[in-house]
Design a protein around this motif. Structure first.
Motif, PDB file in Angstrom:
ATOM      1  N   GLU A   7     110.348  26.680 117.281  1.00  0.00           N
ATOM      2  CA  GLU A   7     110.271  26.317 118.698  1.00  0.00           C
ATOM      3  C   GLU A   7     111.451  26.881 119.469  1.00  0.00           C
ATOM      4  O   GLU A   7     111.310  27.409 120.579  1.00  0.00           O
ATOM      5  CB  GLU A   7     110.223  24.793 118.846  1.00  0.00           C
ATOM      6  N   GLY A   8     112.658  26.779 118.874  1.00  0.00           N
ATOM      7  CA  GLY A   8     113.845  27.282 119.550  1.00  0.00           C
ATOM      8  C   GLY A   8     113.793  28.782 119.763  1.00  0.00           C
ATOM      9  O   GLY A   8     114.181  29.284 120.825  1.00  0.00           O
ATOM     10  N   ALA A   9     113.315  29.514 118.744  1.00  0.00           N
ATOM     11  CA  ALA A   9     113.239  30.968 118.865  1.00  0.00           C
ATOM     12  C   ALA A   9     112.379  31.377 120.054  1.00  0.00           C
ATOM     13  O   ALA A   9     112.662  32.376 120.721  1.00  0.00           O
ATOM     14  CB  ALA A   9     112.677  31.571 117.580  1.00  0.00           C
ATOM     15  N   LEU A  10     111.354  30.601 120.333  1.00  0.00           N
ATOM     16  CA  LEU A  10     110.446  30.932 121.424  1.00  0.00           C
ATOM     17  C   LEU A  10     110.941  30.427 122.776  1.00  0.00           C
ATOM     18  O   LEU A  10     110.873  31.142 123.784  1.00  0.00           O
ATOM     19  CB  LEU A  10     109.060  30.342 121.146  1.00  0.00           C
ATOM     20  N   ASN A  11     111.448  29.205 122.794  1.00  0.00           N
ATOM     21  CA  ASN A  11     111.748  28.560 124.078  1.00  0.00           C
ATOM     22  C   ASN A  11     113.227  28.458 124.410  1.00  0.00           C
ATOM     23  O   ASN A  11     113.574  27.983 125.486  1.00  0.00           O
ATOM     24  CB  ASN A  11     111.127  27.157 124.098  1.00  0.00           C
ATOM     25  N   THR A  68     112.255  44.103 114.379  1.00  0.00           N
ATOM     26  CA  THR A  68     111.529  44.472 113.169  1.00  0.00           C
ATOM     27  C   THR A  68     111.547  43.276 112.227  1.00  0.00           C
ATOM     28  O   THR A  68     112.589  42.674 111.988  1.00  0.00           O
ATOM     29  CB  THR A  68     112.136  45.718 112.487  1.00  0.00           C
ATOM     30  N   GLY A  69     110.382  42.954 111.715  1.00  0.00           N
ATOM     31  CA  GLY A  69     110.214  41.736 110.917  1.00  0.00           C
ATOM     32  C   GLY A  69     109.574  40.684 111.784  1.00  0.00           C
ATOM     33  O   GLY A  69     110.268  39.900 112.445  1.00  0.00           O
ATOM     34  N   LEU A  70     108.254  40.667 111.808  1.00  0.00           N
ATOM     35  CA  LEU A  70     107.528  39.819 112.754  1.00  0.00           C
ATOM     36  C   LEU A  70     106.907  38.598 112.085  1.00  0.00           C
ATOM     37  O   LEU A  70     105.742  38.247 112.309  1.00  0.00           O
ATOM     38  CB  LEU A  70     106.455  40.649 113.474  1.00  0.00           C
ATOM     39  N   GLY A  71     107.714  37.946 111.228  1.00  0.00           N
ATOM     40  CA  GLY A  71     107.331  36.617 110.762  1.00  0.00           C
ATOM     41  C   GLY A  71     107.422  35.647 111.924  1.00  0.00           C
ATOM     42  O   GLY A  71     107.582  36.049 113.082  1.00  0.00           O
ATOM     43  N   VAL A  72     107.369  34.366 111.634  1.00  0.00           N
ATOM     44  CA  VAL A  72     107.359  33.371 112.712  1.00  0.00           C
ATOM     45  C   VAL A  72     108.570  33.512 113.622  1.00  0.00           C
ATOM     46  O   VAL A  72     108.456  33.564 114.853  1.00  0.00           O
ATOM     47  CB  VAL A  72     107.290  31.949 112.121  1.00  0.00           C
ATOM     48  N   MET A  73     109.777  33.581 113.038  1.00  0.00           N
ATOM     49  CA  MET A  73     110.994  33.659 113.857  1.00  0.00           C
ATOM     50  C   MET A  73     111.067  34.983 114.616  1.00  0.00           C
ATOM     51  O   MET A  73     111.375  35.005 115.813  1.00  0.00           O
ATOM     52  CB  MET A  73     112.224  33.487 112.974  1.00  0.00           C
ATOM     53  N   GLY A  74     110.788  36.101 113.934  1.00  0.00           N
ATOM     54  CA  GLY A  74     110.840  37.396 114.598  1.00  0.00           C
ATOM     55  C   GLY A  74     109.828  37.507 115.720  1.00  0.00           C
ATOM     56  O   GLY A  74     110.138  37.999 116.813  1.00  0.00           O
ATOM     57  N   ARG A  75     108.613  37.046 115.457  1.00  0.00           N
ATOM     58  CA  ARG A  75     107.567  37.088 116.482  1.00  0.00           C
ATOM     59  C   ARG A  75     107.963  36.291 117.720  1.00  0.00           C
ATOM     60  O   ARG A  75     107.835  36.745 118.855  1.00  0.00           O
ATOM     61  CB  ARG A  75     106.266  36.533 115.897  1.00  0.00           C
ATOM     62  N   ASN A  76     108.501  35.077 117.488  1.00  0.00           N
ATOM     63  CA  ASN A  76     108.842  34.227 118.624  1.00  0.00           C
ATOM     64  C   ASN A  76     110.052  34.734 119.398  1.00  0.00           C
ATOM     65  O   ASN A  76     110.125  34.596 120.622  1.00  0.00           O
ATOM     66  CB  ASN A  76     109.069  32.793 118.149  1.00  0.00           C
ATOM     67  N   LEU A  77     111.000  35.347 118.706  1.00  0.00           N
ATOM     68  CA  LEU A  77     112.124  35.953 119.419  1.00  0.00           C
ATOM     69  C   LEU A  77     111.657  37.127 120.267  1.00  0.00           C
ATOM     70  O   LEU A  77     112.106  37.306 121.409  1.00  0.00           O
ATOM     71  CB  LEU A  77     113.201  36.404 118.433  1.00  0.00           C
ATOM     72  N   ALA A  78     110.750  37.941 119.720  1.00  0.00           N
ATOM     73  CA  ALA A  78     110.199  39.059 120.486  1.00  0.00           C
ATOM     74  C   ALA A  78     109.486  38.558 121.734  1.00  0.00           C
ATOM     75  O   ALA A  78     109.654  39.120 122.840  1.00  0.00           O
ATOM     76  CB  ALA A  78     109.246  39.871 119.609  1.00  0.00           C
ATOM     77  N   ARG A  79     108.714  37.501 121.600  1.00  0.00           N
ATOM     78  CA  ARG A  79     108.020  36.917 122.747  1.00  0.00           C
ATOM     79  C   ARG A  79     109.011  36.358 123.758  1.00  0.00           C
ATOM     80  O   ARG A  79     108.822  36.485 124.980  1.00  0.00           O
ATOM     81  CB  ARG A  79     107.070  35.816 122.275  1.00  0.00           C
TER      82      ARG A  79
END
Length: 481
Positions: A134-138, A10-21
């Motif tokens: 970048e780290g949150a996503l990759n 919950t909380g889909l800013g840049v960091m939240g969105r990328n962690l979810a992905r």
């Protein structure tokens, strides 16, 4: 809604969105929730093909989508907004469920929240996540605080999405309650120091040695091939090589020289003061950012006299030798700054009852995070060999390198002083080193002063106990308190 999601964000800013992905890319079904539903729809429209997502319009639907024990990761602004989200979801969860705060929370808030939720049978996990967007996503570096029980359930998922070095995940259970967020805070404090040291090295190479920004980019790239290898040095070279598209000038010449900060550096310094932990290099780096933003104060002092010693321009051969000295000074100061961070972690562990594996901290900082650097593998080895090591400065190989750096380190600071180039972090690192190695410090005088004006007492070198001198009665013997 079918309770099939492994984790919810919950909380889909840049960091939240990328962690979810990131979770979804690793095969986890992810429940999604955001107060502004358009962000949820945007994520699904752009990235829904990356994995399995379950969107939820309400908190109730979101919680209903989660498998037991429910894992709710909140990625919202620190402070009151985080408390509000915790309060909302805690009412919907059941004993054994967990709330994970992946934001930059203050560790004291995390300790408070963990205690309150534990009393309600819920697990609260403070996860420090470093690596930026970048780290949150990759693959970020993840510092997890909370109960061992919660890590047993959550840890494998976080390890799966974290960065990896030599087959090892850059994620670990740091300790109980606020330990994870504390270590992340110290990480950011070290980051402040590392960035300031690099900025000062650039300033010296430009204004003492006469190199252009693009030439310094090449020097930094050569540094990065050796023991100074790090992410921050790598991107510093990229920034220095950049040309402004509008003017054709070096990028660093068109950017205002006022550095921003979001507060974690200040938190680190405040905590160091609370613990009486001498993190002076981190403190000076933080103060340097504050000073850079005080434009009116700086402009009012611009006419003051500065260095008057003649310092003629360096020849190319002299500049090359100076660059070598700067490399020594930068490396030695970097070791001091990192050592101050590890000292803070040890001091906090003693104060707050945490058991922290210092080698594991070095291990998870080798990739994914902003301060990732090649020499951290040596730090990991040092603490693995001696978990009770008090200081990196006493480790054999680091001590030898600092011994080799003595002359160039000091000569670099002399050159800066002769030319009036401010080097607060480099100077603080050397002063800290000299303080630690000194057999006697002038603080004996300070204790005398304190006893004189406030009867604060003092200890002697030759006798046990605490003493007070009767300064207004010179013939009266001192009193053992």
């Amino acid at each position: 809604m079918d309770a099939s999601a492994h984790v919810g964000v919950t909380g889909l800013g840049v960091m939240g969105r990328n962690l979810a992905r990131n979770f979804a890319r690793h095969g986890y079904t992810v429940a999604l929730h955001n107060r502004t539903a358009s962000r949820t729809r945007d994520l699904l429209d752009k990235f829904g093909h990356e994995g399995s997502f379950l969107p939820a319009d309400t908190a109730e639907e979101f919680v209903a989508a989660l498998q037991r024990p429910r894992r709710v990761m909140i990625m919202v602004q620190a402070g009151a907004p985080t408390d509000a989200v915790i309060d909302e979801f805690a009412l919907l969860l059941e004993p054994g469920d967990m709330i994970i705060d992946g934001g930059n929370a203050h560790f004291a808030d995390t300790r408070r929240r963990e205690t309150a939720l534990r009393e309600r049978g819920l697990h609260f996990v403070g996860a420090g996540i470093s690596g930026g967007e970048e780290g949150a996503l990759n693959g970020p570096s993840i510092m997890v605080g909370g109960s061992a029980e919660s890590y047993a359930v959550l840890g494998p998922m976080l390890e799966a999405i974290s960065a990896e070095v030599d087959g090892e995940p850059c994620c670990t259970h740091v300790g109980s309650d606020g330990a994870g967020h504390y270590v992340k805070m110290v990480h950011n404090g070290i980051e402040y120091a590392d960035m300031q040291l690099l900025a000062e090295a650039y300033d010296l190479l430009r204004h003492a040695a006469g190199y252009t920004p693009s030439e310094i980019a090449d020097i930094f790239r050569s540094f990065n091939q050796g023991r100074l290898n790090s992410y921050l040095l790598e991107i510093s070279a990229e920034v220095l090589a950049q040309t402004d598209a509008r003017t054709g000038s070096p990028f660093v010449d068109v950017v205002a020289d006022a550095a921003g900060q979001k507060g974690t550096g200040r938190w680190t310094v405040q905590s160091a003061l609370d613990l009486a932990s001498p993190a002076t290099t981190i403190a000076q780096a933080t103060y340097a950012r504050s000073a850079s933003g005080r434009r009116r104060l700086r402009s009012s002092h611009r006419g003051l006299p500065g260095a008057t010693t003649d310092a003629s321009p360096m020849s190319r051969s002299e500049a090359a030798r100076f660059a070598s000295r700067v490399e020594h000074a930068l490396y030695a100061s970097k070791i001091v700054a990192y050592d101050q961070g590890w000292t803070m972690i040890q001091d906090a562990a003693a104060a707050y009852g945490w058991t922290i594996d210092l080698a594991a901290v070095a291990r998870i900082w080798r990739a994914g995070c902003i301060i990732r650097a090649g020499f951290l593998d040596r730090v990991r080895e040092a603490y693995s060999a001696d978990p009770s090591m008090i200081s990196l400065l006493t480790e054999k190989d680091f001590a030898e390198e600092i011994a080799q750096a003595q002359v160039p380190w000091r000569e670099t600071l002399v050159a800066a002083t002769r030319r009036g180039i401010p080097v607060p972090a480099l100077a603080a690192a050397l002063a800290s080193y000299d303080t630690l190695r000194a057999a006697h410090l002038p603080t004996a005088l300070i204790q005398g002063q304190r006893d004189y004006f406030g009867a604060h007492t003092y200890q002697r070198n030759d006798l046990p106990g605490t003493f007070h001198t009767h300064w207004d009665e010179p013939d009266r013997p001192e009193t053992r308190e």
